[in-house]
Motif scaffolding. Structure first.
Motif, PDB file in Angstrom:
ATOM      1  N   SER A  72       0.753  -0.910   0.233  1.00 55.93           N
ATOM      2  CA  SER A  72      -0.068  -0.017   0.343  1.00 55.93           C
ATOM      3  C   SER A  72       0.644   0.731   0.072  1.00 55.93           C
ATOM      4  O   SER A  72       1.771   1.493  -0.305  1.00 55.93           O
ATOM      5  CB  SER A  72      -1.025   0.296   1.658  1.00 55.93           C
ATOM      6  N   HIS A  73      -0.030   2.714  -0.085  1.00 56.70           N
ATOM      7  CA  HIS A  73       0.514   3.807  -0.791  1.00 56.70           C
ATOM      8  C   HIS A  73       0.885   4.289   0.983  1.00 56.70           C
ATOM      9  O   HIS A  73       0.927   5.917   0.500  1.00 56.70           O
ATOM     10  CB  HIS A  73       0.932   4.151  -1.528  1.00 56.70           C
ATOM     11  N   GLY A  74      -0.730   4.371   2.021  1.00 58.86           N
ATOM     12  CA  GLY A  74      -1.056   4.640   2.402  1.00 58.86           C
ATOM     13  C   GLY A  74      -1.563   4.388   3.694  1.00 58.86           C
ATOM     14  O   GLY A  74      -1.954   3.271   3.858  1.00 58.86           O
ATOM     15  N   ALA A  75      -2.473   5.238   4.446  1.00 63.42           N
ATOM     16  CA  ALA A  75      -3.632   4.583   4.881  1.00 63.42           C
ATOM     17  C   ALA A  75      -5.039   4.727   3.769  1.00 63.42           C
ATOM     18  O   ALA A  75      -5.758   3.274   4.139  1.00 63.42           O
ATOM     19  CB  ALA A  75      -4.199   5.223   6.193  1.00 63.42           C
ATOM     20  N   GLY A  76      -4.749   5.423   3.251  1.00 63.14           N
ATOM     21  CA  GLY A  76      -6.269   5.136   2.130  1.00 63.14           C
ATOM     22  C   GLY A  76      -7.945   5.821   2.810  1.00 63.14           C
ATOM     23  O   GLY A  76      -8.015   5.895   4.125  1.00 63.14           O
ATOM     24  N   ARG A  77      -8.441   6.798   1.971  1.00 62.48           N
ATOM     25  CA  ARG A  77      -9.568   7.817   2.371  1.00 62.48           C
ATOM     26  C   ARG A  77     -10.873   6.734   2.948  1.00 62.48           C
ATOM     27  O   ARG A  77     -10.660   5.568   1.579  1.00 62.48           O
ATOM     28  CB  ARG A  77      -9.578   8.201   1.089  1.00 62.48           C
ATOM     29  N   SER A  78     -10.831   6.605   3.571  1.00 67.38           N
ATOM     30  CA  SER A  78     -12.989   5.728   4.139  1.00 67.38           C
ATOM     31  C   SER A  78     -13.810   7.963   3.922  1.00 67.38           C
ATOM     32  O   SER A  78     -15.055   7.093   3.392  1.00 67.38           O
ATOM     33  CB  SER A  78     -12.758   5.947   5.640  1.00 67.38           C
ATOM     34  N   LEU A  79     -13.045   8.299   3.405  1.00 72.20           N
ATOM     35  CA  LEU A  79     -14.349   9.766   2.972  1.00 72.20           C
ATOM     36  C   LEU A  79     -14.055  10.795   2.280  1.00 72.20           C
ATOM     37  O   LEU A  79     -12.809  10.614   2.483  1.00 72.20           O
ATOM     38  CB  LEU A  79     -14.927  10.815   4.061  1.00 72.20           C
ATOM     39  N   SER A  80     -14.872  10.794   1.304  1.00 66.53           N
ATOM     40  CA  SER A  80     -14.242  11.368   0.032  1.00 66.53           C
ATOM     41  C   SER A  80     -14.222  13.143   0.619  1.00 66.53           C
ATOM     42  O   SER A  80     -14.990  13.209   1.570  1.00 66.53           O
ATOM     43  CB  SER A  80     -15.626  11.387  -0.930  1.00 66.53           C
ATOM     44  N   ARG A  81     -13.453  14.642  -0.381  1.00 69.19           N
ATOM     45  CA  ARG A  81     -13.615  15.204   0.618  1.00 69.19           C
ATOM     46  C   ARG A  81     -15.331  15.997   0.641  1.00 69.19           C
ATOM     47  O   ARG A  81     -15.168  16.567   1.311  1.00 69.19           O
ATOM     48  CB  ARG A  81     -12.544  15.795  -0.398  1.00 69.19           C
ATOM     49  N   THR A  82     -15.343  16.014   0.079  1.00 67.68           N
ATOM     50  CA  THR A  82     -17.194  15.961  -0.118  1.00 67.68           C
ATOM     51  C   THR A  82     -17.535  15.817   0.985  1.00 67.68           C
ATOM     52  O   THR A  82     -18.172  16.324   1.487  1.00 67.68           O
ATOM     53  CB  THR A  82     -17.668  16.066  -1.096  1.00 67.68           C
ATOM     54  N   LYS A  83     -17.251  14.476   1.306  1.00 67.55           N
ATOM     55  CA  LYS A  83     -18.546  14.162   3.027  1.00 67.55           C
ATOM     56  C   LYS A  83     -17.425  14.390   4.113  1.00 67.55           C
ATOM     57  O   LYS A  83     -17.656  14.552   4.741  1.00 67.55           O
ATOM     58  CB  LYS A  83     -18.373  12.003   2.679  1.00 67.55           C
ATOM     59  N   ALA A  84     -16.326  14.352   3.623  1.00 67.77           N
ATOM     60  CA  ALA A  84     -15.437  15.122   4.989  1.00 67.77           C
ATOM     61  C   ALA A  84     -15.514  16.703   6.181  1.00 67.77           C
ATOM     62  O   ALA A  84     -15.891  17.072   6.366  1.00 67.77           O
ATOM     63  CB  ALA A  84     -14.065  14.781   4.223  1.00 67.77           C
ATOM     64  N   LYS A  85     -15.987  17.444   4.206  1.00 71.65           N
ATOM     65  CA  LYS A  85     -16.246  18.619   4.646  1.00 71.65           C
ATOM     66  C   LYS A  85     -17.413  18.565   4.842  1.00 71.65           C
ATOM     67  O   LYS A  85     -18.145  20.033   5.987  1.00 71.65           O
ATOM     68  CB  LYS A  85     -15.731  19.751   3.277  1.00 71.65           C
ATOM     69  N   SER A  86     -18.620  18.709   4.406  1.00 70.57           N
ATOM     70  CA  SER A  86     -19.808  17.919   5.117  1.00 70.57           C
ATOM     71  C   SER A  86     -19.781  17.397   6.576  1.00 70.57           C
ATOM     72  O   SER A  86     -21.237  17.584   7.301  1.00 70.57           O
ATOM     73  CB  SER A  86     -20.902  17.368   4.611  1.00 70.57           C
ATOM     74  N   SER A  87     -19.392  16.686   7.527  1.00 67.60           N
ATOM     75  CA  SER A  87     -19.236  16.064   8.299  1.00 67.60           C
ATOM     76  C   SER A  87     -18.799  15.773   9.277  1.00 67.60           C
ATOM     77  O   SER A  87     -17.769  15.672  10.477  1.00 67.60           O
ATOM     78  CB  SER A  87     -19.498  14.394   7.416  1.00 67.60           C
ATOM     79  N   ILE A  88     -17.661  16.861   8.838  1.00 63.84           N
ATOM     80  CA  ILE A  88     -16.107  17.105  10.598  1.00 63.84           C
ATOM     81  C   ILE A  88     -15.959  18.915  10.724  1.00 63.84           C
ATOM     82  O   ILE A  88     -15.785  19.371   9.490  1.00 63.84           O
ATOM     83  CB  ILE A  88     -14.771  16.620  10.000  1.00 63.84           C
ATOM     84  N   THR A  89     -15.832  19.509  11.708  1.00 65.40           N
ATOM     85  CA  THR A  89     -15.296  20.435  12.040  1.00 65.40           C
ATOM     86  C   THR A  89     -14.451  20.902  12.392  1.00 65.40           C
ATOM     87  O   THR A  89     -13.829  19.567  12.937  1.00 65.40           O
ATOM     88  CB  THR A  89     -16.838  20.889  13.987  1.00 65.40           C
ATOM     89  N   LYS A  90     -14.251  22.056  11.818  1.00 61.59           N
ATOM     90  CA  LYS A  90     -12.143  22.432  11.951  1.00 61.59           C
ATOM     91  C   LYS A  90     -12.571  22.196  14.039  1.00 61.59           C
ATOM     92  O   LYS A  90     -11.132  21.977  13.962  1.00 61.59           O
ATOM     93  CB  LYS A  90     -12.702  24.175  11.766  1.00 61.59           C
ATOM     94  N   SER A  91     -12.876  22.851  14.813  1.00 62.68           N
ATOM     95  CA  SER A  91     -13.307  22.597  16.638  1.00 62.68           C
ATOM     96  C   SER A  91     -12.911  21.179  16.587  1.00 62.68           C
ATOM     97  O   SER A  91     -12.048  20.589  17.484  1.00 62.68           O
ATOM     98  CB  SER A  91     -14.260  22.854  16.927  1.00 62.68           C
ATOM     99  N   ALA A  92     -13.352  20.383  15.978  1.00 61.35           N
ATOM    100  CA  ALA A  92     -13.215  18.971  15.719  1.00 61.35           C
ATOM    101  C   ALA A  92     -12.105  18.340  15.586  1.00 61.35           C
ATOM    102  O   ALA A  92     -11.577  17.844  16.242  1.00 61.35           O
ATOM    103  CB  ALA A  92     -13.830  17.856  15.763  1.00 61.35           C
TER     104      ALA A  92
END
Length: 468
Positions: free
Chosen positions: A394-414
């Motif tokens: 493998s080249h890393g851990a690999g994404r489990s969330l797309s960038r679009t989903k990440a932006k809608s489900s994670i806050t900066k404070s978190a």
């Protein structure tokens, strides 16, 4: 004041057909008349790299549609038929991989030129070949099975310095990252960079590469956006390592970046050529290939290798600039590509072209780096030469969330809370790169015991990425 108007000839290295150039010229000189030429060319380069992201854009959709060739109906006489039964391929860590990535790999293995394949545990859906996909062909090179960021790579410099160096010189280390690294499409190091790559003859042997030379000179030593990074951290080398390094803790600089605008433009240019010559059904259209012995295939091979060497040169400058800024010298450097194609012989000594899109070469004894996230360790490894993975990992851990989903489900404070809890300082990056958008690196590594030997770990402490 110099002219800000783009001329058609300025786009020759970016767009190969007159219709696309005409569309781009009209938009740039109408919508971006107040911006300088460098900004406009960087913008075009960004759109060319991922035209599919602009298909619904109110300004750029027309250009995006003109760049992406129209899909060809399967009734055309020159259409390449896919295999009814895809060739078998190995899957490592199947429970970590979404079904869409597996299906995408099945499409790749349905190509008439597909000989062997493997899917790594960090795999996720991409364009053409899935990220984490490895594909072997005989005499065919597939630009989108290499990817847009040609020669994207990992690098790690080790310094024989005490663990408290990070805390003691934290201000200086952050200052060095801010002043001697740069991230994003239009960013570059603000002082001259020298490297022998810029004198390579290939830059003068084709109109495409000749037109990209100035951009390469400007961007050398800088990094792209997204998941590219440069980090200071602590390195722990295992007692039973085969690297010839004494067990213990060291200071390290770890970087992840690729070939910048040079690689992106090369990828898009030759993908257009491949699609025009190799007609495939819609499901496989991004996997159009070029015969390595054709003039276009040979030109791509030369350009791809130049882009790979350029990516290494960027890493050379990143490490040299930071080392000089801190007045320190590394005693060891470990590095590897993970978006590239190699001519390699497998167990029967038959030669294949091995495409590794987001996969680390892992030949017997070959060292490499498999990163986690900004708060989890990267693994320093050596390959075991497993032929069922086509000598890959493998080249890393690999994404489990797309960038679009990440932006809608994670806050900066978190995200800030995660960083504070682990004691990591972050310079830049948005929530689309938050640690929880990635798979668990420890789980990913647990599926690779037959592929690599773990030699040590790198723990991030001060991380710089592209601004939000």
């Amino acid at each position: 004041m110099g002219s800000k108007k783009i001329q058609g000839r300025m786009l020759n290295a970016y767009l190969s057909d007159n219709q696309s150039k005409s569309i781009a010229l009209g938009i740039l000189n109408r919508q971006y008349k107040k911006h300088d030429i460098t900004y406009k060319l960087d913008l075009i380069s960004k759109i060319i790299a991922k035209p599919q992201d602009y298909l619904d854009d109110p300004i750029w959709s027309k250009l995006a549609n003109s760049i992406l060739p129209k899909e060809v109906l399967k009734t055309e006489e020159d259409m390449h038929e896919l295999k009814d039964n895809p060739s078998e391929f190995s899957i490592f860590g199947k429970k970590e991989i979404n079904s869409n990535a597996i299906q995408q790999m099945k499409v790749a293995m349905s190509l008439p030129v597909a000989e062997k394949g493997a899917l790594m545990p960090d795999a996720h859906q991409g364009y053409g070949l899935p990220i984490g996909g490895v594909l072997a062909t005989k005499n065919e090179i597939i630009p989108y099975a290499v990817g847009v960021d040609i020669g994207c790579r990992m690098s790690l410099s080790l310094y024989d310095l005490p663990e408290n160096y990070i805390h003691r010189y934290e201000y200086n280390l952050k200052k060095a990252l801010k002043e001697h690294t740069a991230f994003g499409t239009s960013q570059c190091i603000n002082y001259a960079q020298e490297h022998e790559i810029l004198d390579r003859r290939e830059f003068h042997e084709s109109s495409l590469l000749k037109g990209l030379h100035q951009k390469a000179c400007k961007q050398i030593g800088s990094s792209g956006g997204g998941n590219h990074f440069v980090e200071w951290g602590i390195v722990e080398i295992d007692a039973d390592n085969t690297l010839g390094i004494t067990e213990g803790k060291y200071i390290g600089i770890m970087a992840h970046s690729g070939s910048r605008g040079l690689g992106a433009t090369i990828a898009q240019h030759f993908t257009q050529i491949a699609k025009s010559k190799c007609k495939l059904p819609k499901s496989a259209s991004h996997l159009a290939w070029l015969d390595i012995n054709s003039s276009e295939g040979h030109e791509y091979w030369i350009a791809m290798n130049l882009a790979g060497d350029y990516a290494k040169a960027c890493h050379d400058r990143i490490h040299a600039n930071l080392s000089k800024a801190m007045g320190i010298k590394p005693f060891r450097i470990i590095e590897n590509h993970h978006n590239f194609a190699w001519k390699e012989k497998l167990e029967n000594q038959e030669e294949f072209i091995i495409h590794r899109k987001g996969a680390t070469p892992a030949h017997e004894g070959q060292s490499g780096i498999i990163p986690g996230t900004m708060i989890s360790p990267a693994y320093i490894v050596s390959g075991k030469g497993n032929t069922s993975s086509l000598n890959s990992a493998s080249h890393g851990a690999g994404r489990s969330l797309s960038r679009t989903k990440a932006k809608s489900s994670i806050t900066k404070s978190a995200m800030k809370g995660m960083l504070k809890h682990t004691g990591v300082t972050l310079l830049g990056a948005g929530v689309d790169e938050a640690p929880i958008v990635y798979k668990d690196i420890d789980k990913i590594m647990s599926h690779q015991n037959d592929l690599v030997k773990i030699e040590g770990k790198f723990f991030p402490k001060i991380v710089r990425m592209a601004k939000d």
